[in-house]
Write an enzyme that holds these catalytic residues in place. Structure first.
Site, short mmCIF file in Angstrom:
data_model
loop_
_atom_site.label_atom_id
_atom_site.label_comp_id
_atom_site.label_asym_id
_atom_site.label_seq_id
_atom_site.Cartn_x
_atom_site.Cartn_y
_atom_site.Cartn_z
N CYS A 2 0.87 -1.37 -0.18
CA CYS A 2 -0.20 0.08 0.00
C CYS A 2 0.91 1.32 -0.02
CB CYS A 2 -1.27 0.26 1.02
SG CYS A 2 -2.17 -1.36 1.33
N ARG A 27 3.77 -0.10 -5.01
CA ARG A 27 3.66 -0.64 -3.51
C ARG A 27 2.28 -1.49 -3.62
NH1 ARG A 27 6.71 1.62 0.15
NH2 ARG A 27 5.34 0.82 1.98
N TRP A 74 -2.70 -2.51 -1.82
CA TRP A 74 -2.44 -3.90 -2.06
C TRP A 74 -3.45 -4.79 -0.80
CZ3 TRP A 74 -0.29 -8.21 0.67
CH2 TRP A 74 0.26 -9.26 0.00
N ASN A 100 -1.40 2.07 5.87
CA ASN A 100 -0.57 1.22 5.27
C ASN A 100 -0.24 0.43 6.62
OD1 ASN A 100 1.18 -0.28 4.16
ND2 ASN A 100 2.84 1.02 4.17
N GLY A 101 -0.51 -1.07 6.53
CA GLY A 101 -0.37 -1.88 7.48
C GLY A 101 -1.33 -2.83 7.57
N GLU A 485 18.19 -16.61 -8.74
CA GLU A 485 17.61 -15.44 -8.89
C GLU A 485 17.11 -15.21 -10.32
OE1 GLU A 485 16.85 -12.84 -7.34
OE2 GLU A 485 16.69 -11.29 -8.69
N LYS A 489 13.10 -14.16 -11.14
CA LYS A 489 12.78 -12.96 -12.00
C LYS A 489 11.70 -13.61 -12.96
CE LYS A 489 13.79 -10.25 -10.31
NZ LYS A 489 14.54 -10.09 -9.23
N GLU A 492 8.32 -14.20 -11.31
CA GLU A 492 7.57 -13.00 -11.11
C GLU A 492 7.01 -12.33 -12.01
OE1 GLU A 492 11.20 -10.88 -9.13
OE2 GLU A 492 9.76 -10.40 -7.52
N HIS A 508 19.02 -36.72 -8.73
CA HIS A 508 18.38 -37.30 -7.40
C HIS A 508 16.82 -36.97 -7.41
CE1 HIS A 508 22.31 -38.23 -5.76
NE2 HIS A 508 22.79 -36.99 -6.06
N LYS A 605 5.91 -3.99 -4.16
CA LYS A 605 7.50 -3.83 -4.15
C LYS A 605 7.98 -4.09 -2.78
CE LYS A 605 11.25 -2.36 -5.74
NZ LYS A 605 12.01 -3.54 -6.66
C1 AGP Z 1 12.30 -9.20 -6.07
O1 AGP Z 1 12.47 -9.31 -7.52
C2 AGP Z 1 11.26 -9.19 -5.21
N1 AGP Z 1 10.30 -8.48 -5.68
C3 AGP Z 1 11.48 -9.55 -3.89
O2 AGP Z 1 11.70 -10.93 -3.88
C4 AGP Z 1 11.94 -8.88 -3.02
O3 AGP Z 1 13.63 -8.91 -3.24
C5 AGP Z 1 11.97 -8.97 -1.53
O4 AGP Z 1 10.72 -8.95 -1.10
C6 AGP Z 1 12.83 -8.17 -0.44
O5 AGP Z 1 12.63 -7.09 -0.68
P1 AGP Z 1 13.77 -5.84 0.10
O6 AGP Z 1 14.88 -6.11 -0.68
O7 AGP Z 1 12.98 -4.58 -0.12
O8 AGP Z 1 13.85 -6.30 1.56
#
Ligand code: AGP
Length: 610
Positions: A2, A27, A74, A100-101, A485, A489, A492, A508, A605
């Protein structure tokens, strides 16, 4: 999660609020809304969907007020709908609140308010807040706005950053926070509020950071801060040196593409922030002595998602250079697994936003056990930097796309720089290894430019595989961390199912998934393990897989489908280069599928709830 924005000044608030919300949409983007005050009456425009829907509402232009609050959501409690969108009013339409929260005790509070004659129109936890404020406001003789907000906040359990406006006080906004981010931007005859700096960076570079359980009362010409007992307190203002264009797309189609191409620059800035004339990196501000480092029994690197992958990529470097046992933990697991921590444990927390709830909680846990804590974040003044004993900044600039790219490479770079510093202090390994690594780190910006220029065939590969349902990533050693990683990506932003495996583990179990035409991506940069990984890749080729290889080695073609060659560099730091083609692969697949690259479904985010 949010985003909230607020404005009080001499200009029409609504366009400024919408502009800020558009910058905070990363966000959360389920629904949006704004509330302003005109002629001592609260106005409200809100709807489910994106922020631009509010702009298109026919009565948007009628909002002439110069004070207002706004929200992009969100969803946590209650599905995305108009009723559940913020702002929320109390029953008498005296107060308007954005939040927000998460209010953990909202059910008890709701029942209490229902018993006192209040009714609710949404399924949100937030709607208790304006009603609770009204409850205290109407039960005190002098109708004190600030006191009523404070009393309501004292009843809230959980996390909140709130903005409140009241039709009886059309010249004030009150804000409060606990465990959710909130910054206040100071202007000339106007003041701003936002969850995150980029939302209002175009209007001011001067910010106050509210701490937990503090309140601020804003008017056009003043900002007054209060502690939890409403005693007035003073705060230092901080000037942010981010360029306002860094929060814009700057000609790129998407933030993610822009951020991928910004990597040479962000790495250069991160390196230069610590580089000394003698070619070493300066971390003396961490107050780490040889005695202290020698007494360390363990280093924990704790983080979530991509930031955790950055940690994984330097685990081996720290262990080899410093001979200290280093564990990398997922913050949400770490905080509940009773980790062994004491004063001889060094705990490093990595977070782009500096606001991730799980990482913050893990940090607090380590502090309770007397461990020394270091935060690595991208945002000055963020909650994690305030909580940690020491903070180190990455200089990636604002990262707006939900999928992290330039923050990851900056984190890997900074962690590697820190590893060389620890190695120098400890002097436990061959000096030449450390010197060579430092040279390689300094060469990264130029090599990143080269890498970006050598990724042409990645788009062709993306166009061939964008319709697949499963894509596998393989790697060993440091290449396994890159595989993780790369796979994250892809998941996501392309919504393709993907898994990363340590290549030696394939036989395995996971090899059962390989069939004719399955796409397998192997990363080959760890010179000690390249031959082993090639053998593992041969095993999938034999079973019909088509393969993409990302490598910095010169290899004969073993029947690979596509090879992307990146510049030579030591395996300690190769993730910074090897991730780039994988970032671009995910990007091109997502574009080809017509998806929203910057705002993938269900994600936000910064994850400020547990
Ligand atoms: C990364 O592409 C993601 N959106 C997510 O995994 C992110 O890295 C994770 O939520 C951690 O966020 P931060 O680095 O702001 O703590």
């Amino acid at each position: 999660m949010c985003g909230i924005v607020g404005y009080i000044g001499t200009k029409k608030a609504a366009p400024i609020l919408i502009d800020g919300l558009l910058k905070l949409e990363y966000r959360g983007y389920d629904s949006a809304g704004i509330s302003t005050i005109e002629n001592n009456c609260l106005s409200l425009l809100k709807d489910k969907g994106r922020v631009k829907n509010i702009l298109n509402l026919s009565n948007f232009d009628t909002l002439s007020g110069t004070i207002g609050i706004a929200h992009t959501r969100w969803a946590t409690h209650g599905k995305p709908s108009k009723e559940n969108s913020h702002p929320h009013f109390d029953n008498s339409s005296t107060f308007s609140v954005v939040h927000n929260g998460i209010i953990e005790n909202y059910n008890e509070l709701k029942n209490f308010l229902i018993d006192n004659g209040y009714s609710f129109v949404s399924q949100t936890d937030t709607e208790v807040i304006p009603n609770l404020i009204h409850y205290y406001y109407s039960s005190t003789a002098n109708k004190d706005f600030l006191q009523s907000v404070k009393m309501a906040c004292s009843d809230l359990h959980g996390s909140f950053a709130i903005e409140v406006i009241c039709k009886d006080f059309p010249d004030n906004i009150i804000v409060a926070k606990k465990d959710s981010p909130l910054v206040i931007g100071k202007g000339e005859h106007e003041n701003y509020i936002a969850s995150d700096i980029p939302a209002v960076l175009k209007y001011t570079k001067n910010f106050y950071f509210l701490q937990d359980n503090e309140f601020a009362l804003l008017s056009e010409n003043s900002i007054t801060f209060f502690d939890n007992n409403l005693n007035e307190i003073s705060k230092d203002i901080k000037t942010i040196d981010w360029d306002e264009n860094s929060a814009d797309k700057n000609g790129y189609e998407d933030y993610m593409l822009k951020e991928i191409y910004e990597q040479p620059d962000s790495i250069r800035k991160t390196i230069n922030s610590r580089l000394l004339d003698n070619g070493t990196f300066d971390f003396t501000d961490l107050n780490i002595s040889k005695n202290y480092l020698s007494s360390i029994n363990k280093i924990y690197i704790v983080a979530c998602g991509t930031a955790m992958h950055a940690g994984l990529s330097v685990k081996n470097t720290i262990e080899k250079l410093c001979k200290i046992n280093t564990e990398v933990d997922i913050a949400s697991e770490f905080r509940y697994r009773s980790p062994l921590i004491d004063k001889n444990t060094l705990c490093i927390f990595v977070s782009q936003s500096g606001e991730t709830a799980d990482t913050l909680a893990a940090l607090k846990l380590c502090k309770e056990h007397s461990a020394k804590t270091i935060a690595i974040t991208n945002v000055l003044g963020s909650s994690i930097t305030r909580e940690a004993d020491y903070s180190i900044l990455t200089y990636a600039g604002p990262e707006i796309a939900v999928a992290s790219t330039k923050a990851y490479t900056a984190q890997v770079t900074l962690l590697s720089m820190l590893a060389t510093y620890f190695a120098d202090v400890l002097n436990r390994c061959d000096k030449d290894i450390v010197i060579d690594l430092r040279h390689d780190i300094v060469s990264l910006p130029a090599k990143l430019e080269q890498t970006l220029n050598s990724c042409n065939s990645i788009k062709d590969f993306a166009l061939r595989v964008y319709n697949e349902h499963d894509i596998f990533f393989l790697g060993r050693g440091i290449d396994y961390s890159i595989a993780l990683e790369g796979s994250l990506k892809l998941k996501e932003i392309s919504y393709i199912h993907s898994d990363a495996y340590a290549a030696g583990e394939l036989k395995h179990g996971p090899i059962a998934l390989i069939e004719d035409n399955t796409t397998v991506i192997t990363i080959l940069t760890d010179s000690n393990l390249v031959k082993k990984s090639i053998s593992n890749t041969q095993e999938v080729i034999t079973r019909g897989a088509k393969t993409l290889i990302i490598t910095n080695q010169s290899l004969p073609n073993y029947g690979f489908d596509t090879i992307i060659t990146i510049p030579e560099i030591s395996e300690y730091i190769s993730p910074v280069l090897a991730i780039v083609p994988l970032q671009l692969l995910s990007y091109f697949i997502s574009k080809e599928k017509g998806l929203d690259v910057d705002k993938p479904r269900n994600l936000a985010k910064s994850v400020t709830v547990e």
